[in-house]
Design an enzyme around this catalytic site. Structure first.
Site, PDB file in Angstrom:
ATOM      1  N   GLU A 209       9.921  16.386  15.557  1.00 46.17           N
ATOM      2  CA  GLU A 209      10.122  16.343  14.101  1.00 46.17           C
ATOM      3  C   GLU A 209       9.224  17.382  13.431  1.00 46.17           C
ATOM      4  O   GLU A 209       8.007  17.370  13.611  1.00 46.17           O
ATOM      5  CB  GLU A 209       9.794  14.946  13.571  1.00 46.17           C
ATOM      6  CG  GLU A 209      10.208  14.746  12.139  1.00 46.17           C
ATOM      7  CD  GLU A 209      10.018  13.311  11.656  1.00 46.17           C
ATOM      8  OE1 GLU A 209       8.921  12.762  11.818  1.00 46.17           O
ATOM      9  OE2 GLU A 209      10.987  12.748  11.095  1.00 46.17           O
TER      10      GLU A 209
ATOM     11  N   CYS B 268      13.416  11.647   6.715  1.00 48.64           N
ATOM     12  CA  CYS B 268      13.543  11.207   8.113  1.00 48.64           C
ATOM     13  C   CYS B 268      14.966  11.463   8.606  1.00 48.64           C
ATOM     14  O   CYS B 268      15.193  11.585   9.803  1.00 48.64           O
ATOM     15  CB  CYS B 268      13.138   9.757   8.266  1.00 48.64           C
ATOM     16  SG  CYS B 268      13.849   8.680   7.057  1.00 48.64           S
TER      17      CYS B 268
ATOM     18  N   GLU C  96      10.140   2.020  10.670  1.00 47.06           N
ATOM     19  CA  GLU C  96      11.173   3.042  10.475  1.00 47.06           C
ATOM     20  C   GLU C  96      10.432   4.364  10.562  1.00 47.06           C
ATOM     21  O   GLU C  96       9.623   4.687   9.701  1.00 47.06           O
ATOM     22  CB  GLU C  96      11.856   2.838   9.117  1.00 47.06           C
ATOM     23  CG  GLU C  96      13.248   3.440   9.075  1.00 47.06           C
ATOM     24  CD  GLU C  96      13.218   4.943   8.883  1.00 47.06           C
ATOM     25  OE1 GLU C  96      13.535   5.677   9.842  1.00 47.06           O
ATOM     26  OE2 GLU C  96      12.864   5.380   7.776  1.00 47.06           O
TER      27      GLU C  96
ATOM     28  N   LYS D 209       0.863  -1.194   0.000  1.00 42.60           N
ATOM     29  CA  LYS D 209       0.000   0.000   0.000  1.00 42.60           C
ATOM     30  C   LYS D 209       0.892   1.235   0.000  1.00 42.60           C
ATOM     31  O   LYS D 209       1.516   1.566   1.005  1.00 42.60           O
ATOM     32  CB  LYS D 209      -0.895   0.039   1.244  1.00 42.60           C
ATOM     33  CG  LYS D 209      -1.927   1.159   1.140  1.00 42.60           C
ATOM     34  CD  LYS D 209      -2.350   1.735   2.465  1.00 42.60           C
ATOM     35  CE  LYS D 209      -1.713   3.040   2.833  1.00 42.60           C
ATOM     36  NZ  LYS D 209      -1.864   4.155   1.899  1.00 42.60           N
TER      37      LYS D 209
HETATM   38  P1  NDP Z   1       1.645   8.482   8.119  1.00 43.05           P
HETATM   39  O1  NDP Z   1       2.570   7.767   9.012  1.00 43.05           O
HETATM   40  O2  NDP Z   1       0.246   8.641   8.607  1.00 43.05           O
HETATM   41  O3  NDP Z   1       1.583   7.757   6.689  1.00 43.05           O
HETATM   42  C1  NDP Z   1       2.532   6.845   6.197  1.00 43.05           C
HETATM   43  C2  NDP Z   1       1.835   5.686   5.505  1.00 43.05           C
HETATM   44  O4  NDP Z   1       1.000   4.999   6.446  1.00 43.05           O
HETATM   45  C3  NDP Z   1       0.899   6.104   4.369  1.00 43.05           C
HETATM   46  O5  NDP Z   1       0.915   5.119   3.375  1.00 43.05           O
HETATM   47  C4  NDP Z   1      -0.449   6.153   5.064  1.00 43.05           C
HETATM   48  O6  NDP Z   1      -1.562   6.050   4.218  1.00 43.05           O
HETATM   49  C5  NDP Z   1      -0.347   4.945   5.967  1.00 43.05           C
HETATM   50  N1  NDP Z   1      -1.257   4.935   7.088  1.00 43.05           N
HETATM   51  C6  NDP Z   1      -1.844   5.998   7.702  1.00 43.05           C
HETATM   52  N2  NDP Z   1      -2.630   5.582   8.720  1.00 43.05           N
HETATM   53  C7  NDP Z   1      -2.571   4.231   8.742  1.00 43.05           C
HETATM   54  C8  NDP Z   1      -3.172   3.228   9.546  1.00 43.05           C
HETATM   55  N3  NDP Z   1      -4.010   3.537  10.536  1.00 43.05           N
HETATM   56  N4  NDP Z   1      -2.884   1.941   9.302  1.00 43.05           N
HETATM   57  C9  NDP Z   1      -2.031   1.605   8.312  1.00 43.05           C
HETATM   58  N5  NDP Z   1      -1.435   2.507   7.493  1.00 43.05           N
HETATM   59  C10 NDP Z   1      -1.700   3.812   7.716  1.00 43.05           C
HETATM   60  O7  NDP Z   1       2.311   9.893   7.809  1.00 43.05           O
HETATM   61  P2  NDP Z   1       1.721  11.179   7.063  1.00 43.05           P
HETATM   62  O8  NDP Z   1       1.904  11.005   5.612  1.00 43.05           O
HETATM   63  O9  NDP Z   1       0.344  11.463   7.554  1.00 43.05           O
HETATM   64  O10 NDP Z   1       2.725  12.324   7.560  1.00 43.05           O
HETATM   65  C11 NDP Z   1       2.557  12.933   8.844  1.00 43.05           C
HETATM   66  C12 NDP Z   1       3.905  13.216   9.475  1.00 43.05           C
HETATM   67  O11 NDP Z   1       4.595  11.999   9.642  1.00 43.05           O
HETATM   68  C13 NDP Z   1       4.873  14.071   8.661  1.00 43.05           C
HETATM   69  O12 NDP Z   1       4.656  15.422   8.850  1.00 43.05           O
HETATM   70  C14 NDP Z   1       6.205  13.635   9.222  1.00 43.05           C
HETATM   71  O13 NDP Z   1       6.495  14.311  10.415  1.00 43.05           O
HETATM   72  C15 NDP Z   1       5.994  12.175   9.528  1.00 43.05           C
HETATM   73  N6  NDP Z   1       6.518  11.299   8.440  1.00 43.05           N
HETATM   74  C16 NDP Z   1       7.743  10.777   8.617  1.00 43.05           C
HETATM   75  C17 NDP Z   1       8.300   9.992   7.621  1.00 43.05           C
HETATM   76  C18 NDP Z   1       9.660   9.450   7.779  1.00 43.05           C
HETATM   77  O14 NDP Z   1      10.296   9.115   6.785  1.00 43.05           O
HETATM   78  N7  NDP Z   1      10.136   9.311   8.992  1.00 43.05           N
HETATM   79  C19 NDP Z   1       7.615   9.725   6.362  1.00 43.05           C
HETATM   80  C20 NDP Z   1       6.298  10.317   6.283  1.00 43.05           C
HETATM   81  C21 NDP Z   1       5.799  11.067   7.305  1.00 43.05           C
HETATM   82  P3  NDP Z   1      -2.194   7.360   3.507  1.00 43.05           P
HETATM   83  O15 NDP Z   1      -1.327   7.640   2.366  1.00 43.05           O
HETATM   84  O16 NDP Z   1      -3.555   6.985   3.091  1.00 43.05           O
HETATM   85  O17 NDP Z   1      -2.175   8.448   4.524  1.00 43.05           O
END
Ligand code: NDP
Length: 498
Positions: free
Chosen positions: A388, A287, A253, A178
């Site tokens: 973050e 990240c 991660e 996904k």
């Molecule tokens: P999320 O962690 O919510 O999203 C990452 C992935 O998880 C997406 O594919 C998302 O789907 C999916 N997801 C969301 N909710 C669920 C759930 N309940 N069960 C299973 N999968 C789920 O991050 P966001 O994109 O909302 O970003 C928010 C914040 O997270 C950013 O501002 C940043 O601070 C942090 N972040 C950190 C990352 C890193 O590399 N460390 C990467 C991305 C975000 P969908 O696309 O539908 O939302």
């Protein structure tokens, strides 16, 4: 441009080697222009059920294919990715916003991973060892786990997927993937590449949809035995809790609050280059982004001045323009989060030296752009130095000594990446020992991981697993201990030992 490159205006799920339309769709928006790039299906749990059913069947056959033959598919995936590098990079910039140069780098990371993991087809090493009893043989081997789920974020839409799907597939598993709803195009493109490379049907399945529906369905599906997730701490810890209840393996991660340490003996020009690249590359949405600079007080002023001068040179805009160095922020939510932290930083008493505002002039108004931002005189406990932000915001924290610098570095809840600029060999070795992060750089910024080394962090950055490197195989394999007794009699371990 997107339509020409993609050839479609709607993406489709990829299940059992078939391209399947969805019933509901959402637009994918180019963060640089606000324009629609393509439509993405919003699937529900029935698509996950369907994908798991076919994956279970496919995995049994795939696991019986000798690993060197499985590797041939990955070599072909790597070859096609290489041939299509520019095409992929442009689409990546269109959906994610990162500048083309970085998009090319991200695709290259995927190519490197393909060839590296294909090589594992002739390794996947286990261990042989001595048995404690006579005429007995002992070894441990890696076994595939079954159907695994990978959930990927928007900030590295192709690289992270290759870190996860290549080790899973070379190990003999089937994958349900996904991708983030913001950036589904790389999943569509990679699925096409897998298909062209001749991957057996059902081994790689892409199901688009929201985390709250498709993601949750994957986490709770009893046919999926591993979840490998990259994203926010909030979502990651929720997933870990749900997986824990089901005794399901989960690899996380998550976030970072990475620091560059600049000591009084550092090459300041080099440190400035490292900080600018690590803090403002990918608009700080990595990240591993540097969001803290821990600087020795003797060189603080010089560093501030040099940083300000370099930051002024950064061109901000649409990443498709080769002269642009900093692209847009992914979406409105990301922008709001950054703005909130700017206000927090001011209220906490840090001094704003540059930036701190959204850019709206001319064409920038159509996308989400934020000025590269520098706070100084921050203290280790401030929220801008602890949490973050995921944007182009960096805070300078002055310190008096090497020991204090290490202590400040380690005083956050995360432990992904750290860096030190110094010419003192003793400090180099002490730092690599004492910095409590999964990745340590010396005389380089906090970004730039190579795919054959383990990627991941300590403390709140994850749960002990690693993406990439040979260690990635541990996420997607079970260790099986095998004993062969050729004595022809019952020999009891620990009892019949002379
Ligand atoms: P999320 O962690 O919510 O999203 C990452 C992935 O998880 C997406 O594919 C998302 O789907 C999916 N997801 C969301 N909710 C669920 C759930 N309940 N069960 C299973 N999968 C789920 O991050 P966001 O994109 O909302 O970003 C928010 C914040 O997270 C950013 O501002 C940043 O601070 C942090 N972040 C950190 C990352 C890193 O590399 N460390 C990467 C991305 C975000 P969908 O696309 O539908 O939302």
């Amino acid at each position: 441009m997107a339509k020409t490159l993609l050839g479609v205006d709607k993406l489709v799920n990829f299940i059992d080697g078939e391209w399947m339309e969805g019933s509901e769709y959402a637009p994918v928006i180019n963060p640089a222009t606000g324009e629609e790039v393509v439509q993405v299906p919003l699937s529900d749990s029935s698509s996950v059920d369907e994908a798991v059913n076919v994956a279970k069947k496919a995995q049994k056959e795939w696991a019986m294919v000798p690993a060197p033959q499985r590797a041939e598919v990955l070599y072909e995936v790597g070859r096609i990715m290489k041939e299509r590098k520019e095409h992929l990079a442009k689409l990546l910039t269109l959906e994610n916003g990162k500048v083309l140069e970085e998009a090319r780098g991200e695709v290259q990371e995927g190519i490197d991973m393909a060839f590296y993991m294909a090589g594992e087809g002739r390794r996947l090493f286990g261990q042989t060892t001595n048995a404690e009893l006579k005429d007995k043989f002992a070894m441990s081997v890696r076994a595939p786990i079954g159907v695994v789920g990978i959930i990927t974020p928007w900030n590295f839409p192709i690289a992270i997927a290759t870190w996860k799907s290549f080790p899973a597939i070379i190990s003999g598993n089937a994958v349900i993937w996904k991708p983030a709803t913001e950036t589904p195009i790389m999943a569509y493109e990679l699925a096409k590449i897998y298909e062209e490379a001749g991957l057996q049907k059902g081994v790689l399945n892409v199901v688009y949809g929201k985390g709250s529906t498709v993601g949750e369905a994957m986490v709770h599906h009893d046919g999926i035995r591993v979840i490998s997730f990259t994203g926010s701490n909030e979502t990651g810890s929720h997933i870990a809790g749900e997986c824990g209840k089901q005794l399901k393996k989960v690899s996380l991660e998550l976030g970072g609050k990475n620091a560059v340490i600049v000591m009084d003996d550092a090459d300041i020009n080099l440190a400035v280059e490292g900080i600018v690249w690590s803090a403002f590359g990918t608009s700080g949405q990595r990240c591993t982004a540097c969001s803290r600079v821990i600087v020795h007080e003797d060189v603080k002023e010089e560093l501030e001045q040099r940083l300000l001068a370099e930051m002024e040179k950064l061109t901000i805009g649409n990443g498709l323009d080769e002269s642009v160095k900093v692209g847009p922020i992914i979406n409105e939510a990301g922008m709001e989060k950054i703005k909130t932290y700017i206000e927090i930083g001011k209220e906490e008493g840090a001094t704003l030296l540059a930036g701190g505002y959204e850019l709206k002039e001319g064409d920038l108004d159509k996308g989400h752009y934020f000025a590269p931002t520098l706070f100084t005189d921050a203290t280790r406990d401030m929220r801008i130095a602890q949490e973050e932000i995921f944007g182009p915001v960096v805070s300078l924290i002055p310190v008096k000594s090497f020991e204090e610098a290490i202590d400040v570095n380690n005083s956050v809840a995360y432990g992904l990446s750290s860096s030190i600029f110094t010419k003192d060999a003793n400090r180099v070795f002490k730092a690599q020992r004492d910095l409590d992060t999964g990745i340590v750089y010396v005389n380089a910024g906090t970004t730039g991981a190579e795919i054959h080394l383990p990627f991941g962090g300590t403390k709140g950055t994850g749960n002990g697993h690693r993406d990439s490197g040979v260690q990635a195989l541990d996420v997607f394999t079970e260790w099986k201990a095998v004993y062969v007794d050729y004595s022809g009699k019952l020999q009891r371990a620990q009892i019949d030992v002379e």
